[in-house]
Structures are given as structure tokens and as C-alpha cells.
Motif scaffolding. Structure first.
Motif, PDB file in Angstrom:
ATOM      1  N   GLY A   1      49.823 100.764  88.245  1.00 53.21           N
ATOM      2  CA  GLY A   1      51.021 101.302  89.203  1.00 53.21           C
ATOM      3  C   GLY A   1      50.922 102.753  89.189  1.00 53.21           C
ATOM      4  O   GLY A   1      51.788 103.294  89.702  1.00 53.21           O
ATOM      5  N   ARG A   2      49.782 103.274  88.807  1.00 59.81           N
ATOM      6  CA  ARG A   2      49.647 104.669  88.917  1.00 59.81           C
ATOM      7  C   ARG A   2      48.460 105.297  89.771  1.00 59.81           C
ATOM      8  O   ARG A   2      47.522 104.659  89.513  1.00 59.81           O
ATOM      9  CB  ARG A   2      49.430 105.378  87.468  1.00 59.81           C
ATOM     10  N   LEU A   3      48.876 106.193  90.604  1.00 64.21           N
ATOM     11  CA  LEU A   3      47.589 106.891  91.362  1.00 64.21           C
ATOM     12  C   LEU A   3      47.044 107.844  90.535  1.00 64.21           C
ATOM     13  O   LEU A   3      47.694 109.053  90.097  1.00 64.21           O
ATOM     14  CB  LEU A   3      48.231 107.450  92.921  1.00 64.21           C
ATOM     15  N   LEU A   4      45.578 107.763  90.643  1.00 63.09           N
ATOM     16  CA  LEU A   4      45.063 108.801  89.850  1.00 63.09           C
ATOM     17  C   LEU A   4      44.809 110.000  90.754  1.00 63.09           C
ATOM     18  O   LEU A   4      44.374 109.896  91.984  1.00 63.09           O
ATOM     19  CB  LEU A   4      43.558 108.414  89.435  1.00 63.09           C
ATOM     20  N   SER A   5      44.986 111.352  90.467  1.00 65.47           N
ATOM     21  CA  SER A   5      44.918 112.472  91.385  1.00 65.47           C
ATOM     22  C   SER A   5      43.654 113.356  90.964  1.00 65.47           C
ATOM     23  O   SER A   5      42.751 112.858  90.260  1.00 65.47           O
ATOM     24  CB  SER A   5      46.296 113.083  91.191  1.00 65.47           C
ATOM     25  N   GLY A   6      43.810 114.589  91.368  1.00 65.29           N
ATOM     26  CA  GLY A   6      42.809 115.500  90.986  1.00 65.29           C
ATOM     27  C   GLY A   6      41.642 114.972  91.839  1.00 65.29           C
ATOM     28  O   GLY A   6      41.477 114.658  92.886  1.00 65.29           O
ATOM     29  N   LEU A   7      40.343 115.152  91.024  1.00 65.64           N
ATOM     30  CA  LEU A   7      38.973 114.647  91.691  1.00 65.64           C
ATOM     31  C   LEU A   7      38.828 113.055  91.902  1.00 65.64           C
ATOM     32  O   LEU A   7      37.901 112.643  92.554  1.00 65.64           O
ATOM     33  CB  LEU A   7      37.914 115.239  90.731  1.00 65.64           C
ATOM     34  N   ALA A   8      39.745 112.281  91.135  1.00 61.95           N
ATOM     35  CA  ALA A   8      39.627 110.950  90.938  1.00 61.95           C
ATOM     36  C   ALA A   8      39.373 110.489  92.346  1.00 61.95           C
ATOM     37  O   ALA A   8      40.136 110.522  93.261  1.00 61.95           O
ATOM     38  CB  ALA A   8      40.527 110.362  90.206  1.00 61.95           C
ATOM     39  N   GLY A   9      38.458 109.448  92.793  1.00 63.33           N
ATOM     40  CA  GLY A   9      38.233 109.024  93.835  1.00 63.33           C
ATOM     41  C   GLY A   9      37.243 109.817  94.988  1.00 63.33           C
ATOM     42  O   GLY A   9      37.155 109.128  96.062  1.00 63.33           O
ATOM     43  N   HIS A  10      36.810 110.916  94.717  1.00 63.15           N
ATOM     44  CA  HIS A  10      35.903 111.509  95.547  1.00 63.15           C
ATOM     45  C   HIS A  10      34.426 110.836  95.610  1.00 63.15           C
ATOM     46  O   HIS A  10      33.580 111.754  95.172  1.00 63.15           O
ATOM     47  CB  HIS A  10      35.798 113.122  95.418  1.00 63.15           C
ATOM     48  N   PHE A  11      34.193 109.614  95.769  1.00 63.73           N
ATOM     49  CA  PHE A  11      33.147 108.947  95.627  1.00 63.73           C
ATOM     50  C   PHE A  11      32.007 109.378  96.571  1.00 63.73           C
ATOM     51  O   PHE A  11      30.894 109.256  96.338  1.00 63.73           O
ATOM     52  CB  PHE A  11      33.449 107.473  95.914  1.00 63.73           C
ATOM     53  N   GLY A  12      32.441 109.991  97.682  1.00 59.71           N
ATOM     54  CA  GLY A  12      31.311 110.407  98.698  1.00 59.71           C
ATOM     55  C   GLY A  12      30.639 111.652  98.154  1.00 59.71           C
ATOM     56  O   GLY A  12      29.558 111.810  98.701  1.00 59.71           O
ATOM     57  N   LEU A  13      31.151 112.283  97.095  1.00 57.24           N
ATOM     58  CA  LEU A  13      30.427 113.455  96.684  1.00 57.24           C
ATOM     59  C   LEU A  13      29.342 113.248  95.337  1.00 57.24           C
ATOM     60  O   LEU A  13      29.166 114.035  94.716  1.00 57.24           O
ATOM     61  CB  LEU A  13      31.538 114.707  96.030  1.00 57.24           C
TER      62      LEU A  13
END
Length: 520
Positions: A381-393
Motif C-alpha cells: 500500500g505504499r508508493l516507493l519514491s525517489g529513484l525507485a522505478g526508473h527501469f529505463g535507465l
């Protein structure tokens, strides 16, 4: 007539749903007369009989078209010189035709010649800037955005404001057409440089506009029912509080939307003037949304790049160049005079899909595959912020260790097409692939195989319940099936469960609006 006769005007497209209850000359002429009385300066009408009927009912210019379903060509709009002659005879002042670079019955130049022979004006229905450039070289009078989003890949939900602005650099005679459903979107098209704006379904296709309202009300009543089930009163002014203004700033366009409980109430799109900078973007947005000011209490802003502590930095300046550490929240709060929060655009879209779309409240990873690749992660239930999820890089396995998106995304697909001898964008490549052309299918398959490998790695790292795939490439016809095919030999326990995103182009504004509510 002269081109200036329809300058700075509204054009109403009087085209009933084929086979629908209003598909008759009586209704078409009724629509035409009502539109003219309300201020339309021109009409766009399909079929020779309907053009002839409308010509007897109104005196304003008529843009005439004929639609045909051909077995040997995807071109549907006025494909033959004989259609041109029939429309001219029926009373059309401007004759529009498909000007895309696809397999055609006759060249665009032949249609232009046929129109000019009847002393009529020409309108080229285009899908991209190159179509417009070729059409102008062939001598057309107007270029339109009519076919943007309709020549391959998933159909977008919003008008192509960026293409209007690009075409305006070629000619002042740009007609905006396609998916313009609100006065705000029509005004945005005019601001982008259109000399005239065509509105069709929102005015003359009752079936379509009714379905939009029906869908919005269904969402609202479903949410109200959920509140009742939880013991929350549905009476009184507290049921639906003020909307949130959701803003999604992209490299070519910016969307602003009033969002209430996951439903977009109204939206608009304006071009992103890349060279102007973020201060100017915020000022322009404040002016464009000023009529909504009393209708929202908070603002959520989604942007490409990295957002930390309210400051915005570019991770890929080629997408959108901004000063490093730009104080986005502080500046936006000062400009709008209301509380603001900001998130990465893909992370905001991930939250939107988690709450209101395909995620269904479960642990998800969201991947958007489009011009580049972005993503977001929602866990417990928590959105990870910062750099989390920048899979294209993520650095790939190529010798130059280039980012993964440089060998997978829409930009890469277009570059590979050029190497194969075709000057085609990603949407065109998908169109060729769907027609069974091996070179295009091979490019799409290589992209899908790399996304499949990424999804397998994501499953091993995060073990999400679902991986939600979005973006213009991710949702293109057949793409997700190709990704799944590349995962067919992965053992079931290790294989990710891939589902298509549901919110389309609104995922970012819906997600960031909800996050703004959470930030209260």
C-alpha cells in the motif's frame, strides 16, 4: 472561397454513427443548421448524399469526404479522384483526403490535381509532421491532425496538441481535428496555432457523448455505494469535496485535469514550450486553469525525472531539460496560492493504476513503455519514491552499457526502422508488423524480448502480484502478447503476471491527484 474564410473558427463535423438512429439526411441537415446558428463557420460532412443535402440547408463552407473500406489499402478517406469529383458536384467547398504515407490507391498528388481541376480547396488529413510536409509540397491548402493516433498502435485519448504546434511551423493553415471533446481542449488547440478547430463526436454523436457521461456517473455512483457500505453518509456537501488539480508535465505536452475520487471531471492539454523553462510553464498553467480556481483546493504535479523534497531534477535532459534541483513545490505553491505536492510521472501513474485501474489494490510494479521507459512500485500500500522505478535507465548488456530504454523504447524502434530503410515512427512500425511485414515484426519482437527479460528480473527482485504495462508501446496491439510469448518457458512460480493498464493517458493526473489528497 478563400482559405481565410474559415480562419479563427469552429468547424462542426456532422457525421452520425454509421448505422445509428441518426444516420439519415434529416438528422445531418438538422445538425448542420443548428451548428451554423450557434456560431460554426464551416462544416465537415461525410458522403456525397449528405454533402448534397447539407448544401441545400446552409451557406457556410463544407469540407466534404467519402469513406471507403478497401481490401487492398488502409486508406479510407476520399481515396479516389472519382470521389473528389462527386463531392465537388454535390457542393463541397473543401475536399479532404487521407494524406498518410501508406499503401494507397492513388498518390496524394493525383487527388490534389483532381480537386484543383474543380476549383476547390484541399485539406490533407495527416498522422504526423512528415505527412503534412509531403502534402504541402504536393500543393494542399490546409493540413489537419485528423489521423494522428489512427495509423497503428493504441488510439490515444487526447488531442495531439504537440502536432498542431509542429505543423504550425510549416504553414498557418493548420486545422485541428481528432479527440477534441471539451471547450478547454478546443481552446488549447487554438493556442497551439490552429487556424480552425473541428469538433465532431462531442457535438453530433449523441451515442458517444452519452457514453462519456454514463461512464463518469457510473464511477461516481460506485464510489458513493462503497462509502455507504463503509457506514459513511452519502448525504450533504461532504460526499464529494472540492476536486484536486492534477498536472502532468511532459516533454511535448502538459495535461491539467480536475480530478474527483479517481474520476477526471474536466481536462485540457497545452503544448510544453520546452525552451521557456519551468517558471514559464507554471505561469502558463495558472493562467490556463484560472477558470477552475474555485473548483480545486489542492494541486498534484507529475513530472518526468527525479523529485526529492519538492525539488525537481532531470535524469535524462534530452526528455526535458530543467535546472538541477528546481524548487517545483515552492514555486508552484507561490504561483497557484494553494498546497502543492509533486511526484515522478510514472510513479504517479503507478499509484493511479493501483488505486483506480488494473492494480486492484494489490502489490504492483507499473511499467510505461513509450518514447522512453519509466515505472513505479507500490508495495504494501505504499508508493516507493525517489529513484525507485526508473527501469529505463538500468544499464543494459550492450558494449556501450547504454540505458535499457535506448535499445527498447519508441525512440529505438524508430531508429531501427530507419536502419531497415523505412522512415517510420514507432506507430508506423507496429502498423507494418500487424500487416505481417517481417522487418517490422522483428524490431517489435526484439523490443518485447527485452521488456520480457526486464519483467522477469523485476519479478525476481520484488515479487509483485502484478506487473501493469502501460504507455503507447506497451499498449500497442499485439505487443503484450509478444512479451508474454518471450516468457513462455519461464517456470510458473518465476513468471510475472502481466496485465494491461486501464487508465490510459489519465493515469498520471489521476494518481498524482490522489497522492495530493493523501498529503493533506
Amino acid at each position: 472561397m478563400q482559405r481565410e474564410d474559415i480562419a479563427n473558427s469552429l468547424i462542426v463535423s456532422c457525421q452520425p454513427v454509421p448505422g445509428g438512429p441518426m444516420d439519415s439526411a434529416q438528422f445531418v441537415t438538422g445538425f448542420a443548421r443548428a451548428a451554423v446558428e450557434a456560431g460554426a463557420k464551416a462544416l465537415r460532412i461525410e458522403s456525397v448524399p449528405y454533402v448534397a443535402a447539407a448544401r441545400l440547408a446552409v451557406r457556410v463552407p463544407i469540407i466534404g469526404i467519402v469513406k471507403r473500406d478497401l481490401t487492398d489499402s488502409p486508406v479510407r478517406i476520399t481515396p479516389y479522384p472519382a470521389d473528389v469529383e462527386a463531392l465537388a458536384e454535390a457542393g463541397a467547398d473543401i475536399i479532404a483526403f487521407d494524406a498518410t504515407e501508406r499503401v494507397r490507391p492513388v498518390p496524394v498528388a493525383a487527388l490534389v490535381k483532381a480537386v484543383k481541376a474543380r476549383n476547390k480547396l484541399t485539406m490533407a488529413d495527416c498522422s504526423c509532421l512528415d505527412d503534412a510536409r509531403r502534402a504541402l509540397a504536393a500543393g494542399v491548402d490546409f493540413v489537419g491532425t485528423t489521423l494522428s493516433g489512427y495509423v497503428g498502435g493504441p488510439e490515444p485519448q487526447d488531442p495531439d496538441i504537440a502536432l498542431i504546434a509542429e505543423m504550425r511551423t510549416l504553414t498557418p493553415y493548420v486545422i485541428a481535428e481528432g479527440r477534441i471533446r471539451s471547450p478547454e481542449q478546443a481552446a488549447a488547440a487554438a493556442r497551439a496555432g490552429a487556424c480552425a478547430v473541428v469538433v465532431g463526436s462531442a457535438i453530433t454523436r449523441t451515442e458517444h457523448v452519452t457514453s462519456w457521461f454514463h461512464q463518469a456517473l457510473s464511477h461516481a455512483y460506485a464510489a458513493r455505494g462503497a462509502q455507504t457500505a463503509l457506514g459513511t453518509s452519502v448525504l450533504g456537501p461532504t460526499v464529494l469535496g472540492p476536486s484536486v488539480l492534477g498536472i502532468d508535465i511532459g516533454g511535448t505536452k502538459t495535461m491539467a485535469a480536475l480530478v474527483n475520487d479517481g474520476t477526471v471531471v474536466e481536462d485540457m492539454i497545452v503544448p510544453t514550450a520546452r525552451e521557456a523553462g519551468p517558471d514559464a510553464w507554471l505561469a502558463s498553467l495558472a493562467q490556463s486553469t484560472s477558470a477552475w480556481s474555485s473548483r480545486f483546493s489542492r494541486i498534484g504535479i507529475a513530472v518526468t525525472g527525479l523529485v526529492q523534497d519538492g525539488r525537481w531534477s532531470a535524469l535524462n535532459p534530452a526528455t526535458l531539460g530543467i535546472p538541477d534541483g528546481y524548487p517545483l513545490v515552492e514555486r508552484a505553491s507561490a504561483v497557484f496560492g494553494k498546497p502543492v505536492c509533486a511526484f515522478n510521472d510514472a510513479q504517479a501513474a503507478a499509484w493511479g493504476e493501483y488505486k483506480f485501474g488494473a492494480g486492484q489494490g494489490r502489490d504492483i510494479v507499473f511499467l510505461t513503455i513509450s518514447t522512453g521507459i519509466g515505472g513505479g512500485i507500490v508495495c504494501n500500500g505504499r508508493l516507493l519514491s525517489g529513484l525507485a522505478g526508473h527501469f529505463g535507465l538500468i544499464r543494459g548488456l550492450s558494449e556501450d552499457r547504454a540505458p535499457l530504454e535506448d535499445s527498447t523504447s519508441g525512440r529505438w524502434i524508430a531508429s531501427e526502422a530507419l536502419k531497415a530503410g523505412s522512415k517510420a515512427d514507432a506507430a508506423d512500425v507496429f502498423g507494418h508488423a500487424l500487416k505481417g511485414e517481417d522487418w517490422a515484426g522483428a524490431i517489435v519482437s526484439r523490443s518485447a524480448s527485452r521488456v520480457a527479460a526486464l519483467c522477469r528480473d523485476i519479478q525476481m527482485m520484488f515479487d509483485p502480484t502484478l506487473i501493469v504495462i502501460g504507455g503507447s508501446i506497451g499498449l500497442a496491439e499485439g505487443y503484450l502478447d509478444r512479451v508474454r510469448a518471450h516468457l513462455s518457458e519461464v517456470p510458473p512460480r518465476l513468471s510475472p503476471d502481466l496485465v494491461a493498464a486501464k487508465l490510459g493517458g489519465h493515469a498520471g493526473v489521476i494518481g498524482v491527484a490522489d497522492l495530493a489528497e493523501w498529503a493533506r
